[in-house]
Enzyme design. Structure first.
Site, PDB file in Angstrom:
ATOM      1  N   CYS A   1      28.502  10.584 -11.194  1.00  0.00           N
ATOM      2  CA  CYS A   1      29.749   9.826 -11.103  1.00  0.00           C
ATOM      3  C   CYS A   1      30.262   9.406 -12.468  1.00  0.00           C
ATOM      4  CB  CYS A   1      29.535   8.615 -10.216  1.00  0.00           C
ATOM      5  SG  CYS A   1      28.904   9.091  -8.617  1.00  0.00           S
TER       6      CYS A   1
ATOM      7  N   ARG B   1      11.374  22.161 -30.615  1.00  0.00           N
ATOM      8  CA  ARG B   1      12.485  22.952 -30.086  1.00  0.00           C
ATOM      9  C   ARG B   1      12.331  24.459 -30.358  1.00  0.00           C
ATOM     10  NH1 ARG B   1      17.726  20.531 -29.950  1.00  0.00           N
ATOM     11  NH2 ARG B   1      16.948  19.097 -31.519  1.00  0.00           N
TER      12      ARG B   1
ATOM     13  N   TYR C   1      13.974  19.347 -24.632  1.00  0.00           N
ATOM     14  CA  TYR C   1      14.697  18.079 -24.484  1.00  0.00           C
ATOM     15  C   TYR C   1      15.686  18.078 -23.311  1.00  0.00           C
ATOM     16  CZ  TYR C   1      12.817  17.609 -29.207  1.00  0.00           C
ATOM     17  OH  TYR C   1      11.971  17.581 -30.289  1.00  0.00           O
TER      18      TYR C   1
END
Ligand code: LLP
Length: 425
Positions: free
Chosen positions: A352, A284, A382
């Site tokens: 949805c 990260r 990620y």
């Protein structure tokens, strides 16, 4: 960097600039131009940012080795940058291993992770002569014995350190599916077994306490425990994993990767470890802030006295982190960064599910229009990597920008791509 208007510097990719009209430029490319050419939604990665982070990491860590945890963004283009900048490549599957090799990372600079490596993955790693295999279980030792090829291994140890982070990404504590438990004697039993093996070479120990960790103290504790174990067992190399936290929000100021790595180096040196013995595995901290995701606003729905929803053309399929971990992001228009962003809205996707929220309380201009571009910064780690085709949505394109040029590194999926696995399609 110049004046970025409402976009805080620490959330912007390195080469970010804003023109006189308030439009965001990354790598010398206007964001609206990129969207015109490559479509929306779009991941834009800043090459200069990536290279700078890699250099800061290697410089901060002295002569120690920096291994990029490829799971954060395992693309071939990324592997090329990693190999050009002299970092190593951490793969946790056959696919990530293949990405590293396709990108030209030398096999000796690849390490293979995984808590349940298959025979195929182990065979591929042995045949490719990867640098290290990080062994995670007794069953894996059995599999390596059965395969018989020679390999240099590290053992992944669970050191019993509770890192202060989200429970889903915490890995160093006793109750973990990863590694050999130190407290119950498994770690010592595994070390003895590998030492006795005629074809496995025990070259090091590894631990990874968690991801998005901010407490330097947690890493210091892990280093204390692991150095003691390595010295007791006469093991040469030590990898302390990754997990160095990054800032996603406007008020979140966190250490840079250069600071992280130099602190860790100091902690290793304080224990008498030499640089060549030490390894870290950031993912990260190298890629997160290098990218922004740009979306197009499709619907603005005001429910008076309740909330305004702004729906964009992506969502949890390109960034599942808010839904999975409750992670926070910020949002900005990419074309008028000098305008006040003082309308609070929920930035939602087109899936949805009510939970398909990208930014729960985004601040955008009060006169935001349908058709405008909105971007979320710090989406390089990620996001694309954990994306999905939920609701049969095609994955966005990914471009790498620098020096006034854009290179498409992953094309947008087509509707046909969505049916390529279906036998009846
Ligand atoms: N090394 C090992 C063995 C790992 O398992 C990981 C991450 C890393 C290094 C790199 O961690 P980083 O520096 O990127 O924090 N999907 C979650 C993160 C999962 C991390 C899994 N392992 C998220 O989006 O927050």
């Amino acid at each position: 960097m110049g004046d970025l208007g409402v976009l805080p510097d620490h959330l912007a990719p390195h080469t970010a600039a804003v023109d006189a009209l308030g439009e965001l430029i990354i790598g010398g490319m206007r964001v609206s131009e990129l969207v015109r050419q490559y479509g929306s939604p779009l991941f834009i990665y800043d090459e200069n940012h990536l290279r700078t982070r890699m250099r800061e990491a290697t410089e901060g860590f002295g002569g120690g080795r920096v291994i990029y945890a490829s799971k954060a963004f395992p693309s071939v283009a990324m592997a090329r940058l990693i190999s050009e900048e002299g970092l190593w490549w951490d793969a946790a599957s056959q696919g990530e291993l293949e990405a590293g090799l396709r990108g030209g990372v030398q096999p000796k600079r690849v390490i293979l992770h995984g808590n349940n490596k298959s025979f195929d993955e182990l065979r591929m790693a042995i045949d490719a002569k990867v640098g290290r295999i990080v062994v995670d279980s007794f069953d894996e030792i059995d599999r390596l014995d059965y395969l018989g090829g020679s390999a240099s291994v590290w053992l992944r140890i669970t050191p019993g350190i509770e890192a202060h982070t989200h429970a889903y990404v915490r890995t160093g504590q006793q109750d973990s599916k990863f590694g050999f438990n130190l407290a119950n004697g498994d770690a010592h039993r595994a070390i003895a077994r590998v030492k006795a093996s005629s074809h496995l070479m025990l070259s090091g120990l590894h631990c990874h306490i968690g991801s998005q960790v901010f407490a330097l103290g947690s890493f210091r504790d892990a280093i204390d425990v692991m150095v003691t174990l390595a010295k007791d067992e006469g093991v040469e190399e030590l990898c302390i994993g990754g997990g160095f936290g990054v800032g996603y929000l406007r008020d979140e100021r966190v250490p840079t990767i250069g600071e992280w790595t130099s602190w860790l180096r100091e902690a290793f040196v304080a224990h008498g470890m030499r640089d060549q013995q030490t390894f870290i595995e950031p993912g990260r901290a190298i890629v997160a802030a290098a990218a922004v995701t740009v979306y197009t606003v499709g619907v603005i729905k005001e429910i008076p006295g309740v909330r305004t929803y702004v729906a964009v053309d992506g969502g949890m399929s390109d960034n599942p982190r808010p839904v999975l971990y409750g992670s926070g992001y910020e949002a900005f228009t990419s074309s008028r960064l000098f305008d006040p962003h003082d309308m609070t809205v929920a930035l939602v996707g087109k899936h949805c599910e009510s939970g398909d929220v990208l930014v729960r309380e985004a601040r955008l201009p009060t006169d935001l229009q349908v058709g405008e571009l909105v971007m979320t910064p710090v989406t390089g780690a990620y996001g694309y990597a954990m994306g999905s085709n939920y609701n049969k949505l095609p994955r966005p394109a990914v471009v790498l920008v620098g020096h006034g040029q854009a290179r498409l590194i992953a094309r947008r999926e087509t509707i046909d791509d969505l049916f390529r696995l279906e036998v009846d399609g």
